[in-house]
Design a protein around this motif. Structure first.
Motif, PDB file in Angstrom:
ATOM      1  N   UNK A 181      24.966  47.365 -11.285  1.00  0.00           N
ATOM      2  CA  UNK A 181      25.208  48.259 -10.713  1.00  0.00           C
ATOM      3  C   UNK A 181      24.412  49.820 -11.075  1.00  0.00           C
ATOM      4  N   UNK A 182      24.215  50.531 -10.204  1.00  0.00           N
ATOM      5  CA  UNK A 182      23.915  51.902 -10.251  1.00  0.00           C
ATOM      6  C   UNK A 182      22.343  52.053 -10.683  1.00  0.00           C
ATOM      7  N   UNK A 183      21.495  51.018 -10.071  1.00  0.00           N
ATOM      8  CA  UNK A 183      19.978  50.756 -10.428  1.00  0.00           C
ATOM      9  C   UNK A 183      19.110  50.979  -9.217  1.00  0.00           C
ATOM     10  N   UNK A 184      19.512  51.020  -8.123  1.00  0.00           N
ATOM     11  CA  UNK A 184      18.798  51.653  -6.886  1.00  0.00           C
ATOM     12  C   UNK A 184      19.648  52.473  -5.997  1.00  0.00           C
ATOM     13  N   UNK A 185      19.126  53.812  -6.109  1.00  0.00           N
ATOM     14  CA  UNK A 185      19.836  55.008  -5.502  1.00  0.00           C
ATOM     15  C   UNK A 185      19.457  54.747  -4.072  1.00  0.00           C
ATOM     16  N   UNK A 186      18.398  54.675  -3.612  1.00  0.00           N
ATOM     17  CA  UNK A 186      17.834  54.731  -2.564  1.00  0.00           C
ATOM     18  C   UNK A 186      17.451  53.305  -1.868  1.00  0.00           C
ATOM     19  N   UNK A 187      17.829  53.016  -0.806  1.00  0.00           N
ATOM     20  CA  UNK A 187      17.642  51.707  -0.106  1.00  0.00           C
ATOM     21  C   UNK A 187      17.022  51.875   1.274  1.00  0.00           C
ATOM     22  N   UNK A 188      15.998  51.345   1.331  1.00  0.00           N
ATOM     23  CA  UNK A 188      15.238  51.309   2.928  1.00  0.00           C
ATOM     24  C   UNK A 188      15.537  49.888   3.485  1.00  0.00           C
ATOM     25  N   UNK A 189      16.177  50.272   4.872  1.00  0.00           N
ATOM     26  CA  UNK A 189      16.577  49.330   5.528  1.00  0.00           C
ATOM     27  C   UNK A 189      16.313  49.258   7.046  1.00  0.00           C
ATOM     28  N   UNK A 190      16.265  48.003   7.567  1.00  0.00           N
ATOM     29  CA  UNK A 190      16.153  48.023   9.277  1.00  0.00           C
ATOM     30  C   UNK A 190      17.285  47.225   9.840  1.00  0.00           C
ATOM     31  N   UNK A 191      18.070  47.787  10.727  1.00  0.00           N
ATOM     32  CA  UNK A 191      19.439  47.230  10.902  1.00  0.00           C
ATOM     33  C   UNK A 191      19.174  47.007  12.586  1.00  0.00           C
ATOM     34  N   UNK A 192      19.704  45.813  12.992  1.00  0.00           N
ATOM     35  CA  UNK A 192      19.702  45.120  14.396  1.00  0.00           C
ATOM     36  C   UNK A 192      21.126  44.989  14.687  1.00  0.00           C
ATOM     37  N   UNK A 193      21.544  45.582  15.801  1.00  0.00           N
ATOM     38  CA  UNK A 193      23.095  45.089  16.243  1.00  0.00           C
ATOM     39  C   UNK A 193      22.628  44.218  17.524  1.00  0.00           C
ATOM     40  N   UNK A 194      23.130  43.097  17.550  1.00  0.00           N
ATOM     41  CA  UNK A 194      23.148  42.164  18.782  1.00  0.00           C
ATOM     42  C   UNK A 194      24.471  42.294  19.313  1.00  0.00           C
ATOM     43  N   UNK A 195      24.778  43.157  20.244  1.00  0.00           N
ATOM     44  CA  UNK A 195      25.952  43.399  20.754  1.00  0.00           C
ATOM     45  C   UNK A 195      26.310  43.236  22.087  1.00  0.00           C
ATOM     46  N   UNK A 196      27.353  43.861  22.606  1.00  0.00           N
ATOM     47  CA  UNK A 196      27.825  43.610  23.811  1.00  0.00           C
ATOM     48  C   UNK A 196      28.898  44.612  24.436  1.00  0.00           C
ATOM     49  N   UNK A 197      28.702  45.425  25.546  1.00  0.00           N
ATOM     50  CA  UNK A 197      29.824  46.457  26.082  1.00  0.00           C
ATOM     51  C   UNK A 197      31.027  45.629  26.354  1.00  0.00           C
ATOM     52  N   UNK A 198      32.105  45.733  25.897  1.00  0.00           N
ATOM     53  CA  UNK A 198      33.216  44.969  26.142  1.00  0.00           C
ATOM     54  C   UNK A 198      33.711  45.557  27.342  1.00  0.00           C
ATOM     55  N   UNK A 199      33.448  46.903  27.939  1.00  0.00           N
ATOM     56  CA  UNK A 199      33.949  47.058  29.327  1.00  0.00           C
ATOM     57  C   UNK A 199      33.271  46.534  30.289  1.00  0.00           C
ATOM     58  N   UNK A 200      31.862  46.150  30.127  1.00  0.00           N
ATOM     59  CA  UNK A 200      31.129  45.590  31.430  1.00  0.00           C
ATOM     60  C   UNK A 200      30.874  44.129  31.025  1.00  0.00           C
TER      61      UNK A 200
END
Length: 251
Positions: A181-200
């Motif tokens: 714990x508490x050994x890496x304050x800053x984390x660089x990440x890439x994020x992908x959301x495979x999503x869907x619009x529930x309305x359409x």
């Protein structure tokens, strides 16, 4: 493109990967994310104010200059070791502990308090506790003393067990993940959301190319509900991209 009024409620599988040397590595997921919040850049407004007779105090020109960078926040309750480490501003690594044999470990047991053995993961079937005073009297586990095998704690349960003893035992071989714990304050990440619009019912993909995260919320490890981790940080535009993130929506 024809305009069509529609609402938007996303459901999505979230995947996240560390960025190493500018490249996304292995993606973890899908992660159960209850909040994926983007805050647009907050511009700094610079105004030119009139001091002329007829327009005194009015704004003649106004320019918005880059101010605070675009930010994002994510709440998640999927907490395998890697994500738990992220939520604790820490790091995760695999560990393996081999079998250890302990002979003649000198301990003074007492009722009501615990003593720490030199190793955790005690194989309780191998433990022998002998009174140091005569070197022959073997105490009975469950009557004279008790052991917390995983943590390697031992205490006396009776006046007979509250004495100077020697302890012999073996440990069991274990493996798993260790979180520092508490050994890496800053984390660089890439994020992908495979999503869907529930309305359409139409698909949508959100890609955050690069975000520098920090864990921002306390984690109550004894909470009476599912523990939630929170990461917040700044989105950046990597080389070769024209924006920090993009949303592709199917029509």
């Amino acid at each position: 493109m024809d305009y069509k009024d529609t609402g938007l409620i996303f459901a999505g599988n979230i995947y996240m990967a560390p960025i190493v040397d500018g490249l996304a590595t292995d993606f973890a997921g899908p992660i159960n994310v209850s909040r994926l919040e983007m805050t647009p850049p907050q511009p700094e407004s610079v105004d030119r104010t009139s001091f002329q007779r007829d327009t005194y105090g009015q704004v003649l020109d106004s320019v918005n200059l880059p101010g605070e960078a675009p930010r994002m926040a994510m709440d998640f309750d999927s907490l395998p070791s890697g994500l738990l480490a992220d939520a604790l501003a820490g790091t995760s690594e695999a560990y393996t502990s081999s079998v250890q044999s302990v002979t003649g470990e000198a301990v003074t047991l007492a009722e009501g308090v615990w003593q720490k053995l030199p190793y955790p993961n005690v194989d309780v079937s191998t433990i022998t506790v002998t009174l140091e005073s005569d070197g022959t009297t073997v105490l009975t586990r469950g009557t004279d003393y008790e052991v917390e095998s995983a943590s390697g704690l031992i205490r006396a349960l009776s006046a007979n067990g509250a004495a100077a003893v020697t302890i012999d035992f073996d440990t069991v071989e274990t493996s798993g993940q260790k979180i520092r714990g508490a050994t890496e304050i800053s984390k660089k990440r890439q994020i992908i959301m495979d999503g869907k619009n529930l309305v359409t019912g139409k698909n949508a993909v959100v890609t955050i190319f690069s975000a520098s995260f920090s864990a921002t919320q306390a984690l109550d490890l004894m909470a009476r509900e599912f523990i939630t981790g929170t990461l917040e940080g700044t989105m950046t535009t990597p080389e070769g991209k024209g924006s920090p993130y993009e949303i592709l929506m199917q029509e």
